[in-house]
Design an enzyme around this catalytic site. Structure first.
Site, PDB file in Angstrom:
ATOM      1  N   ASP A  38      -1.122   1.306  -3.937  1.00  0.00           N
ATOM      2  CA  ASP A  38      -2.021   0.297  -4.505  1.00  0.00           C
ATOM      3  C   ASP A  38      -3.378   0.871  -4.875  1.00  0.00           C
ATOM      4  O   ASP A  38      -4.297   0.142  -5.246  1.00  0.00           O
ATOM      5  CB  ASP A  38      -2.182  -0.892  -3.561  1.00  0.00           C
ATOM      6  CG  ASP A  38      -2.940  -0.552  -2.290  1.00  0.00           C
ATOM      7  OD1 ASP A  38      -2.980   0.638  -1.906  1.00  0.00           O
ATOM      8  OD2 ASP A  38      -3.504  -1.473  -1.668  1.00  0.00           O
ATOM      9  N   ASP A  92      -2.528   6.230  -3.412  1.00  0.00           N
ATOM     10  CA  ASP A  92      -1.347   5.655  -2.780  1.00  0.00           C
ATOM     11  C   ASP A  92      -0.849   4.517  -3.666  1.00  0.00           C
ATOM     12  O   ASP A  92      -1.340   4.330  -4.777  1.00  0.00           O
ATOM     13  CB  ASP A  92      -1.651   5.193  -1.355  1.00  0.00           C
ATOM     14  CG  ASP A  92      -2.749   4.139  -1.298  1.00  0.00           C
ATOM     15  OD1 ASP A  92      -3.535   4.052  -2.259  1.00  0.00           O
ATOM     16  OD2 ASP A  92      -2.833   3.398  -0.296  1.00  0.00           O
ATOM     17  N   SER A 105       0.813  -1.214   0.000  1.00  0.00           N
ATOM     18  CA  SER A 105       0.000   0.000   0.000  1.00  0.00           C
ATOM     19  C   SER A 105       0.850   1.269   0.000  1.00  0.00           C
ATOM     20  O   SER A 105       1.621   1.506  -0.916  1.00  0.00           O
ATOM     21  CB  SER A 105      -0.960  -0.052   1.193  1.00  0.00           C
ATOM     22  OG  SER A 105      -1.916   0.975   1.141  1.00  0.00           O
TER      23      SER A 105
END
Length: 450
Positions: free
Chosen positions: A244, A242, A104
């Site tokens: 992902d 962000d 992430s």
């Protein structure tokens, strides 16, 4: 063994915590647990795997695919796509489960492995516990025709793109100039394509991933470049993802940040007016600003609050049958269209509301809610277990709440990952919030010392 799964899958330093051996063994265990139903029906289970742009995703993805196939699972490799795309593809292809390889918003050196159950849903604690237990069990070897295969899902981005566009129901973004910050991550290709196909004039930064630059000075955790680009290009707004792309934060035309709370406020009011907000309810975590709650009350919208973490928001949405929820950090879930937070989807619908309303994002954000100053103090080296039971601390909190007189709030929250208590105070002024937060932090430090 210590619990392997954290609040969002298995995550750590790639090559140290997240090794090829771990990925292989974890995916084999997941195959036996999540492929149960398929085996009972006498067929191969099918799994979608995807990853973000980190270089370590190559070796981890190869190990995951090998582990799944060696356990009899047919693997569909979607390549580099956002986490919400992986979840969507699991549902769209009616796969038995899915795997997303991503850390992430973490630095490039980290990586993680996250599983989705059938339908693209996050795993329950019970399923995670079964997978961990299966890692220590012996399983019969899979041989011959029972071995799974690995194939490339060539149209993964196109499937996801068309799904996102379909959620706009024909609403065009024509006339908007939008700057997208893709964090050199998983959305670097798909997000610009979606916004352009929706009719927007697109300016893009952070869309040149090299395996090492994900989240590096760009994306939703580093907004300065996006703010500068929005102002410099005279854009109507900016959208930050962000690594992902399960988050969305926004920038208005003046370069001001529009956080997850304001995004939810804008969308909730608009959806409620159109009759699309199920049960007139928005689900958020306890960390959302008090101003959001008061704004929802003014608009006749109920607010359901959960513990911190998008998994708890998702649980509330599922149990309550609600259609919108999320976190201040930008994880926004529109459950009619997604089973997880989706930064591209959120950005599309935020931009669509700008077009529908005829107002700028800044005007919508200013009208959406009044933000109460929020101060967060972390008190380390204390006994978190005593937070709820210490009577003197409880009295100090009650006195602080009485002093705020309904024009603020106090929240004491033990950290889930370290010996730390987070003291959060909201008040009408930053000075008031800071004074009370520091006073309570001293009580916490004194009363809960170890």
């Amino acid at each position: 063994m210590a619990r392997l799964f954290g609040t969002d899958g298995v995550r750590g330093l790639a090559g140290v915590d997240i090794t090829a051996d771990l990925a292989l063994n974890l995916s084999r265990a997941a195959a036996f647990v999540l492929g149960d139903s398929a085996r009972a029906q006498g067929r191969h289970a099918t799994a979608v795997i995807a990853r973000d742009s980190r270089v370590s995703g190559d070796f981890i993805g190869a190990a995951v695919a090998a582990g799944l196939a060696s356990a009899g699972v047919h693997v569909l490799d979607a390549g580099v796509v956002p986490t919400p795309a992986a979840a969507y593809l699991v549902a769209d292809l009616r796969a038995d489960f899915g795997v997303m390889i991503s850390a992430s918003h973490n630095p490039a050196a980290d990586n993680g492995i996250k599983f989705f159950a059938a339908g693209g849903e996050k795993l329950s604690d019970e399923l995670q516990n079964r997978i961990e237990a299966a890692m220590d069990q012996e399983h019969l070897p899979v041989t011959g025709r029972d071995v799974g295969n690995i194939s490339v899902l060539a149209d993964a981005e196109e499937r996801y793109t068309q799904h996102l566009l379909s959620t706009l129901h024909g609403q065009s973004l024509k006339g908007l100039r939008i700057v997208l910050d893709c964090a050199h991550g998983a959305a670097s290709q798909v997000s610009p394509a979606v916004f352009a196909q929706a009719g927007a004039e697109v300016v893009v930064i952070g869309n040149s991933p090299d395996g090492f630059n994900i989240n590096d000075g760009v994306g939703s955790t580093h907004l300065a470049q996006l703010q500068q680009k929005v102002v410099a290009t005279g854009a109507d707004l900016g959208i930050a993802h962000d690594g992902d792309a399960d988050r969305c934060l926004a920038i208005d035309g003046a370069g001001r940040v529009v956080d997850g709370d304001k995004i939810m406020a804008i969308l909730a009011v608009a959806m409620n007016e159109r009759g699309e907000l199920a049960k007139n309810t928005l689900a958020t975590t306890v960390m959302s600003n008090l101003g959001l709650k008061l704004a929802m009350q003014r608009n006749g919208i109920e607010l359901v609050q959960t513990a911190v973490g998008d998994r708890y928001v998702l649980q509330a949405l599922a149990e309550g049958g609600y259609t919108l929820g999320g976190e201040q950090s930008g994880h926004v879930v529109m459950s009619e269209y997604a089973t997880t937070g989706d930064g591209v989807l959120t950005g599309l619908h935020l931009a669509a509301e700008v077009v529908r309303s005829g107002k700028s994002l800044g005007e919508l954000a200013d009208a959406s809610m009044t933000v109460y100053p929020q101060i967060l103090v972390n008190v380390s080296g204390v006994d978190c277990a005593k937070v709820a039971s210490d009577e003197q601390l409880a009295r100090a909190v009650a006195e602080a709440e009485a002093e705020l007189a309904g024009k603020g709030r106090v929240l004491l929250r033990p950290s889930g990952t370290e010996p730390c208590v987070r003291v959060m105070v909201e008040a009408a002024t930053a000075e008031k919030a800071e004074t009370i937060a520091n006073q309570l932090a001293e009580v916490v430090k004194t009363r809960l010392a170890v």
